[in-house]
Design a protein around this motif. Structure first.
Motif, mmCIF file in Angstrom:
data_model
loop_
_atom_site.group_PDB
_atom_site.id
_atom_site.type_symbol
_atom_site.label_atom_id
_atom_site.label_comp_id
_atom_site.label_asym_id
_atom_site.label_seq_id
_atom_site.Cartn_x
_atom_site.Cartn_y
_atom_site.Cartn_z
ATOM 1 N N GLU A 1 28.331 41.762 -28.923
ATOM 2 C CA GLU A 1 27.736 41.920 -27.594
ATOM 3 C C GLU A 1 26.645 40.877 -27.356
ATOM 4 O O GLU A 1 26.035 40.858 -26.295
ATOM 5 N N ASP A 2 26.422 40.032 -28.339
ATOM 6 C CA ASP A 2 25.417 38.980 -28.222
ATOM 7 C C ASP A 2 25.866 38.007 -27.132
ATOM 8 O O ASP A 2 26.951 37.432 -27.216
ATOM 9 N N PRO A 3 25.035 37.797 -26.091
ATOM 10 C CA PRO A 3 25.447 36.930 -24.977
ATOM 11 C C PRO A 3 25.806 35.512 -25.412
ATOM 12 O O PRO A 3 26.748 34.922 -24.876
ATOM 13 N N SER A 4 25.097 34.982 -26.392
ATOM 14 C CA SER A 4 25.409 33.616 -26.812
ATOM 15 C C SER A 4 26.738 33.556 -27.563
ATOM 16 O O SER A 4 27.481 32.579 -27.436
ATOM 17 N N VAL A 5 27.063 34.585 -28.321
ATOM 18 C CA VAL A 5 28.364 34.625 -28.998
ATOM 19 C C VAL A 5 29.461 34.784 -27.957
ATOM 20 O O VAL A 5 30.498 34.114 -28.019
ATOM 21 N N ARG A 6 29.234 35.633 -26.982
ATOM 22 C CA ARG A 6 30.239 35.859 -25.935
ATOM 23 C C ARG A 6 30.504 34.562 -25.146
ATOM 24 O O ARG A 6 31.639 34.290 -24.769
ATOM 25 N N THR A 7 29.469 33.771 -24.925
ATOM 26 C CA THR A 7 29.624 32.503 -24.222
ATOM 27 C C THR A 7 30.583 31.576 -24.975
ATOM 28 O O THR A 7 31.394 30.883 -24.363
ATOM 29 N N TYR A 8 30.461 31.565 -26.284
ATOM 30 C CA TYR A 8 31.259 30.663 -27.110
ATOM 31 C C TYR A 8 32.484 31.344 -27.731
ATOM 32 O O TYR A 8 33.136 30.778 -28.617
ATOM 33 N N ARG A 9 32.831 32.516 -27.237
ATOM 34 C CA ARG A 9 33.953 33.262 -27.803
ATOM 35 C C ARG A 9 35.244 32.442 -27.870
ATOM 36 O O ARG A 9 35.891 32.409 -28.933
ATOM 37 N N PRO A 10 35.656 31.757 -26.806
ATOM 38 C CA PRO A 10 36.907 30.981 -26.908
ATOM 39 C C PRO A 10 36.855 29.918 -28.012
ATOM 40 O O PRO A 10 37.837 29.741 -28.745
ATOM 41 N N ALA A 11 35.727 29.250 -28.133
ATOM 42 C CA ALA A 11 35.613 28.219 -29.173
ATOM 43 C C ALA A 11 35.628 28.846 -30.563
ATOM 44 O O ALA A 11 36.297 28.329 -31.480
ATOM 45 N N ILE A 12 34.920 29.966 -30.729
ATOM 46 C CA ILE A 12 34.893 30.647 -32.031
ATOM 47 C C ILE A 12 36.299 31.101 -32.403
ATOM 48 O O ILE A 12 36.748 30.904 -33.542
ATOM 49 N N GLU A 13 37.021 31.679 -31.449
ATOM 50 C CA GLU A 13 38.383 32.137 -31.721
ATOM 51 C C GLU A 13 39.302 30.958 -32.055
ATOM 52 O O GLU A 13 40.147 31.056 -32.949
#
Length: 169
Positions: free
Chosen positions: A147-159
């Motif tokens: 639920e961390d906004p910064s992780v959610r922002t980069y979710r496509p790149a992380i995946e």
């Protein structure tokens, strides 16, 4: 002959003792219940858990295995999930890494919504030297559950990078 409600009541009392922090007393009662009803999956699961919380992992294994194996009366889904996690984690703690990976892989397939199973699987994968697979699994778990906004922002790149950590660009 014992009545069914007697068994359920005795089991509930033993579980309550564990929840109250009276862990050794709970373990003793559950061992006695397991001896009295050796084919009861629910009692076997609770007995395994009672050993596990006391750091008696090796003693917990046969109870977990009985709860998940031939014991009569299948476990409720939440208890089955807990028993799979408990046994997989216990195998890992005991250095039985390949057993942990095999069990936790099956458990994560059976309960794909349970992130804790995937987290413990990642630890077991790490212990078998499968570091790439371990980190990839953790990154997918992080991307999918954070639920961390910064992780959610980069979710496509992380995946994307979770699929191929060695990818460039």
């Amino acid at each position: 002959m014992e009545h069914h409600e007697d068994k359920d009541g005795l089991l509930a009392e033993a579980v309550a003792l564990r929840q109250e922090g009276r862990r050794e007393e709970a373990r003793e009662r559950l061992v006695a219940l397991s001896a009295r009803w050796p084919d009861d999956a629910g009692i076997a699961y609770q007995t395994a858990w009672a050993h596990d919380v006391l750091g008696l992992e090796a003693e917990a294994v046969p109870y977990y295995e009985k709860a998940l194996g031939d014991a009569s009366g299948r476990l409720a889904p939440d208890d089955r999930r807990g028993a799979l996690l408990g046994l997989g984690s216990t195998y890992r703690v005991l250095g039985r890494y390949e057993d942990a990976v095999a069990l936790l892989t099956r458990a994560a397939d059976e309960f794909p919504e349970d992130g804790s199973l995937r987290a413990f699987l990642a630890m077991a994968l790490y212990n078998t030297g499968r570091h790439h697979e371990s980190v990839s699994l953790l990154l997918r778990l992080l991307a999918g559950t954070s639920e961390d906004p910064s992780v959610r922002t980069y979710r496509p790149a992380i995946e994307h990078y979770a699929e191929d950590l060695d990818a460039i660009g």
